[in-house]
Design a protein around this motif. Structure first.
Motif, PDB file in Angstrom:
ATOM      1  N   ASN A  55     -10.235  40.074 -26.648  1.00 46.10           N
ATOM      2  CA  ASN A  55     -10.052  41.382 -27.261  1.00 46.10           C
ATOM      3  C   ASN A  55     -10.333  41.311 -28.748  1.00 46.10           C
ATOM      4  O   ASN A  55     -10.293  40.236 -29.350  1.00 46.10           O
ATOM      5  CB  ASN A  55      -8.667  41.953 -26.970  1.00 46.10           C
ATOM      6  N   THR A  56     -10.636  42.478 -29.315  1.00 50.63           N
ATOM      7  CA  THR A  56     -10.924  42.568 -30.743  1.00 50.63           C
ATOM      8  C   THR A  56     -10.558  43.960 -31.240  1.00 50.63           C
ATOM      9  O   THR A  56     -10.612  44.931 -30.487  1.00 50.63           O
ATOM     10  CB  THR A  56     -12.400  42.266 -31.049  1.00 50.63           C
ATOM     11  N   ALA A  57     -10.199  44.028 -32.501  1.00 47.62           N
ATOM     12  CA  ALA A  57      -9.936  45.307 -33.155  1.00 47.62           C
ATOM     13  C   ALA A  57     -11.016  45.578 -34.196  1.00 47.62           C
ATOM     14  O   ALA A  57     -10.876  46.489 -35.005  1.00 47.62           O
ATOM     15  CB  ALA A  57      -8.558  45.282 -33.814  1.00 47.62           C
ATOM     16  N   ASP A  58     -12.081  44.805 -34.177  1.00 51.44           N
ATOM     17  CA  ASP A  58     -13.131  44.886 -35.192  1.00 51.44           C
ATOM     18  C   ASP A  58     -14.338  45.722 -34.756  1.00 51.44           C
ATOM     19  O   ASP A  58     -15.376  45.659 -35.399  1.00 51.44           O
ATOM     20  CB  ASP A  58     -13.602  43.480 -35.577  1.00 51.44           C
ATOM     21  N   CYS A  59     -14.229  46.480 -33.671  1.00 48.39           N
ATOM     22  CA  CYS A  59     -15.382  47.239 -33.196  1.00 48.39           C
ATOM     23  C   CYS A  59     -15.279  48.735 -33.467  1.00 48.39           C
ATOM     24  O   CYS A  59     -15.920  49.538 -32.784  1.00 48.39           O
ATOM     25  CB  CYS A  59     -15.605  46.982 -31.704  1.00 48.39           C
ATOM     26  N   GLY A  60     -14.490  49.146 -34.419  1.00 50.94           N
ATOM     27  CA  GLY A  60     -14.455  50.551 -34.820  1.00 50.94           C
ATOM     28  C   GLY A  60     -13.638  51.419 -33.893  1.00 50.94           C
ATOM     29  O   GLY A  60     -12.875  50.951 -33.053  1.00 50.94           O
ATOM     30  N   THR A  61     -13.837  52.729 -34.013  1.00 49.25           N
ATOM     31  CA  THR A  61     -13.024  53.698 -33.286  1.00 49.25           C
ATOM     32  C   THR A  61     -13.385  53.790 -31.805  1.00 49.25           C
ATOM     33  O   THR A  61     -12.532  54.068 -30.982  1.00 49.25           O
ATOM     34  CB  THR A  61     -13.165  55.094 -33.927  1.00 49.25           C
ATOM     35  N   THR A  62     -14.641  53.558 -31.449  1.00 50.75           N
ATOM     36  CA  THR A  62     -15.017  53.634 -30.035  1.00 50.75           C
ATOM     37  C   THR A  62     -14.500  52.425 -29.273  1.00 50.75           C
ATOM     38  O   THR A  62     -14.188  52.537 -28.097  1.00 50.75           O
ATOM     39  CB  THR A  62     -16.545  53.722 -29.864  1.00 50.75           C
ATOM     40  N   GLY A  63     -14.423  51.279 -29.908  1.00 52.45           N
ATOM     41  CA  GLY A  63     -13.852  50.082 -29.293  1.00 52.45           C
ATOM     42  C   GLY A  63     -14.598  49.583 -28.084  1.00 52.45           C
ATOM     43  O   GLY A  63     -13.991  49.084 -27.154  1.00 52.45           O
ATOM     44  N   THR A  64     -15.920  49.686 -28.076  1.00 52.87           N
ATOM     45  CA  THR A  64     -16.693  49.124 -26.972  1.00 52.87           C
ATOM     46  C   THR A  64     -17.643  48.070 -27.518  1.00 52.87           C
ATOM     47  O   THR A  64     -18.081  48.137 -28.662  1.00 52.87           O
ATOM     48  CB  THR A  64     -17.512  50.205 -26.233  1.00 52.87           C
ATOM     49  N   ALA A  65     -17.938  47.091 -26.664  1.00 53.88           N
ATOM     50  CA  ALA A  65     -18.829  46.007 -27.074  1.00 53.88           C
ATOM     51  C   ALA A  65     -19.425  45.354 -25.839  1.00 53.88           C
ATOM     52  O   ALA A  65     -18.894  45.483 -24.734  1.00 53.88           O
ATOM     53  CB  ALA A  65     -18.070  44.984 -27.912  1.00 53.88           C
ATOM     54  N   LEU A  66     -20.500  44.628 -26.042  1.00 52.87           N
ATOM     55  CA  LEU A  66     -21.120  43.831 -24.987  1.00 52.87           C
ATOM     56  C   LEU A  66     -20.864  42.374 -25.327  1.00 52.87           C
ATOM     57  O   LEU A  66     -21.298  41.880 -26.370  1.00 52.87           O
ATOM     58  CB  LEU A  66     -22.625  44.109 -24.894  1.00 52.87           C
ATOM     59  N   GLY A  67     -20.134  41.691 -24.454  1.00 49.58           N
ATOM     60  CA  GLY A  67     -19.780  40.294 -24.683  1.00 49.58           C
ATOM     61  C   GLY A  67     -20.782  39.354 -24.066  1.00 49.58           C
ATOM     62  O   GLY A  67     -21.442  39.680 -23.072  1.00 49.58           O
ATOM     63  N   ASP A  68     -20.884  38.169 -24.641  1.00 49.44           N
ATOM     64  CA  ASP A  68     -21.796  37.147 -24.140  1.00 49.44           C
ATOM     65  C   ASP A  68     -21.058  35.818 -24.068  1.00 49.44           C
ATOM     66  O   ASP A  68     -20.715  35.232 -25.094  1.00 49.44           O
ATOM     67  CB  ASP A  68     -23.018  37.027 -25.048  1.00 49.44           C
ATOM     68  N   ALA A  69     -20.806  35.353 -22.841  1.00 48.55           N
ATOM     69  CA  ALA A  69     -20.184  34.057 -22.608  1.00 48.55           C
ATOM     70  C   ALA A  69     -21.201  33.112 -21.982  1.00 48.55           C
ATOM     71  O   ALA A  69     -20.861  32.219 -21.217  1.00 48.55           O
ATOM     72  CB  ALA A  69     -18.951  34.207 -21.722  1.00 48.55           C
ATOM     73  N   GLY A  70     -22.457  33.316 -22.333  1.00 50.31           N
ATOM     74  CA  GLY A  70     -23.532  32.487 -21.788  1.00 50.31           C
ATOM     75  C   GLY A  70     -23.432  31.037 -22.205  1.00 50.31           C
ATOM     76  O   GLY A  70     -23.919  30.152 -21.508  1.00 50.31           O
ATOM     77  N   ALA A  71     -22.794  30.771 -23.336  1.00 53.59           N
ATOM     78  CA  ALA A  71     -22.665  29.387 -23.798  1.00 53.59           C
ATOM     79  C   ALA A  71     -21.892  28.550 -22.792  1.00 53.59           C
ATOM     80  O   ALA A  71     -22.184  27.368 -22.586  1.00 53.59           O
ATOM     81  CB  ALA A  71     -21.975  29.357 -25.164  1.00 53.59           C
TER      82      ALA A  71
END
Length: 179
Positions: A55-71
């Protein structure tokens, strides 16, 4: 004296000028680099096959993101707004084939040009499942109680004789018997 001062001043000014000339090459142009933030990873240490929540609170008011755990081999996942205002939350599963090590998990926020990162550590087994060592170390140095009681007794006897002899010599010396 003046010549040395001039030489040192010239050297310092040259080094400062070289530093100023190189700084923009490493600093980048303001506004073009992606801003970065923090991605919390729970649990931060897992075994292969475990479910991970980020989780994160750093993505603004919309609070959506695309995560990448490919590593770590888990691919992409979505972070969606959570019940906590302004926070995005997402989950992924660490593959059973994941190797031990520390992996960087990245999420790109949908709002703005912001990347958030966090670290995930994959271990062979959970800390509470690890087996603690028992018994003595086989270092080859020996110990007070070896496997052979005869050798232990001989060692104790040799130490007693050495202590008695040392005491006798110190006593003779203190009396002045000519040692």
């Amino acid at each position: 004296m003046r010549r040395t001062a001039r030489l040192l001043t010239a050297t310092a000014l040259t080094a400062a000028a070289a530093g100023l000339a190189v700084a923009p090459a490493y600093g980048g142009v303001a506004g073009t680099a992606a801003r970065s933030g923090s991605l919390q990873v729970f649990p931060s240490t897992v075994v292969p096959g475990s479910q991970v929540t980020v989780n994160t609170a750093d993505c603004g008011t919309t609070g959506t993101a695309l995560g990448d755990a490919g590593a770590v081999g888990a691919g992409t996942f979505t972070l969606a707004p959570s019940t906590h205002q302004g926070e995005a939350i997402g989950q992924f599963k660490v593959p059973a084939s994941a190797q031990p090590g520390t992996y960087e998990i990245v999420a790109k926020c949908a709002e703005g040009d912001r990347n958030v990162t966090g670290d995930l550590m994959v271990a062979l087994s959970a800390a509470h499942e690890q087996v603690q060592p028992r018994g003595s170390m086989k270092t080859g140095v020996g110990g007070a109680f070896g496997t052979d009681p005869v050798q232990t007794t001989a060692g104790v006897a040799a130490l007693a004789v050495a202590a008695a002899g040392g005491t006798w010599l110190l006593h003779r010396r203190a009396r002045g018997d000519g040692i």
